[in-house]
Design a protein around this motif. Structure first.
Motif, PDB file in Angstrom:
ATOM      1  N   UNK A 160       0.960  -1.522  -0.141  1.00  0.00           N
ATOM      2  CA  UNK A 160       0.442   0.156   0.176  1.00  0.00           C
ATOM      3  C   UNK A 160       1.083   1.458  -0.233  1.00  0.00           C
ATOM      4  N   UNK A 161       2.293   1.280   0.800  1.00  0.00           N
ATOM      5  CA  UNK A 161       2.941   2.590   1.162  1.00  0.00           C
ATOM      6  C   UNK A 161       3.837   2.760  -0.502  1.00  0.00           C
ATOM      7  N   UNK A 162       3.862   1.840  -1.643  1.00  0.00           N
ATOM      8  CA  UNK A 162       4.555   1.949  -2.849  1.00  0.00           C
ATOM      9  C   UNK A 162       3.313   1.934  -3.527  1.00  0.00           C
ATOM     10  N   UNK A 163       1.903   1.970  -3.362  1.00  0.00           N
ATOM     11  CA  UNK A 163       0.664   2.155  -4.550  1.00  0.00           C
ATOM     12  C   UNK A 163       0.445   3.402  -4.278  1.00  0.00           C
ATOM     13  N   UNK A 164       0.606   4.067  -3.096  1.00  0.00           N
ATOM     14  CA  UNK A 164       0.233   5.548  -2.584  1.00  0.00           C
ATOM     15  C   UNK A 164       1.345   6.450  -3.068  1.00  0.00           C
ATOM     16  N   UNK A 165       2.452   6.112  -3.449  1.00  0.00           N
ATOM     17  CA  UNK A 165       3.687   6.842  -3.237  1.00  0.00           C
ATOM     18  C   UNK A 165       3.521   7.269  -4.834  1.00  0.00           C
ATOM     19  N   UNK A 166       2.733   6.068  -5.621  1.00  0.00           N
ATOM     20  CA  UNK A 166       2.648   6.053  -7.415  1.00  0.00           C
ATOM     21  C   UNK A 166       1.720   7.147  -7.731  1.00  0.00           C
ATOM     22  N   UNK A 167       0.558   6.532  -6.593  1.00  0.00           N
ATOM     23  CA  UNK A 167      -0.440   7.708  -7.000  1.00  0.00           C
ATOM     24  C   UNK A 167      -0.422   8.849  -6.648  1.00  0.00           C
TER      25      UNK A 167
END
Length: 200
Positions: A160-167
């Motif tokens: 979720x952290x990597x996904x949040x950073x991508x978004x």
């Protein structure tokens, strides 16, 4: 009554799917031609009896015909008036005199499955209307927020952290014209043309 409605939900897609497979299956009167073509399907009765199935556990991006079932289920579950929301919040002090936010801009998502670059343009236009010109903090995302496509479930980031950073990176790139690539610029020109705006 509820059971009958559920039956319609599952039988309509099965009928559509069977119709789509009929030409391939008709080649030799069985499902073997469809299996050789690599098609994926699963058909069962309302009571759960499996009539026929091929590679039913395979994760894949469904064809447009399958989206009929998804739409029907969404209408039944959410209703025709449901709207997904995405909130933009300010965390810090907003100085209206020079349009500066001394703090963070936070995008909070509530599961919108189709937030795209054009939606970010609409957000930017609204922020401009209220006088926001500069953010001195970070751009953060919270909740179920995403922008753009991820290339199917196989390529979705699980962390979720990597996904949040991508978004957050995608949203920042959409909101900042200095970061636009050719595709974003083309999307902006289409968006501006539809709304009678100066494309710059």
């Amino acid at each position: 009554m509820r059971r009958r409605r559920a039956a319609k939900t599952f039988l309509i897609p099965a009928a559509v799917l069977l119709a789509a497979l009929a030409p391939a299956a008709a080649v030799d009167g069985s499902w073997s031609a469809a299996k050789r073509a690599g098609l994926v399907w699963h058909v069962e009765t309302v009571d759960g009896e499996v009539l026929t199935s091929n590679r039913a556990d395979l994760t894949f991006n469904p064809a447009s015909v399958v989206k009929v079932a998804t739409t029907l289920r969404a209408l039944e579950r959410l209703g025709p008036y449901h709207r997904f929301e995405t909130h933009l919040l300010a965390r810090g002090e907003f100085r209206a005199d020079d349009g500066t936010l001394d703090g963070d801009l936070v995008a909070v998502g509530y599961g919108d499955p189709d937030f795209q670059v054009e939606n970010a343009f609409a957000v930017a236009a609204r922020l401009n209307e209220i006088g926001l010109r500069r953010v001195r903090g970070r751009l953060l995302v919270r909740g179920d927020f995403w922008i753009g496509w991820e290339g199917g479930s196989e390529r979705r980031l699980a962390d979720p952290r990597a996904r949040g950073e991508l978004m957050a990176g995608r949203l920042r790139a959409a909101l900042d014209p200095r970061r636009w690539d050719r595709r974003t610029l083309a999307a902006w020109r289409r968006y501006a043309g539809r709304r009678g705006l100066d494309p710059g």
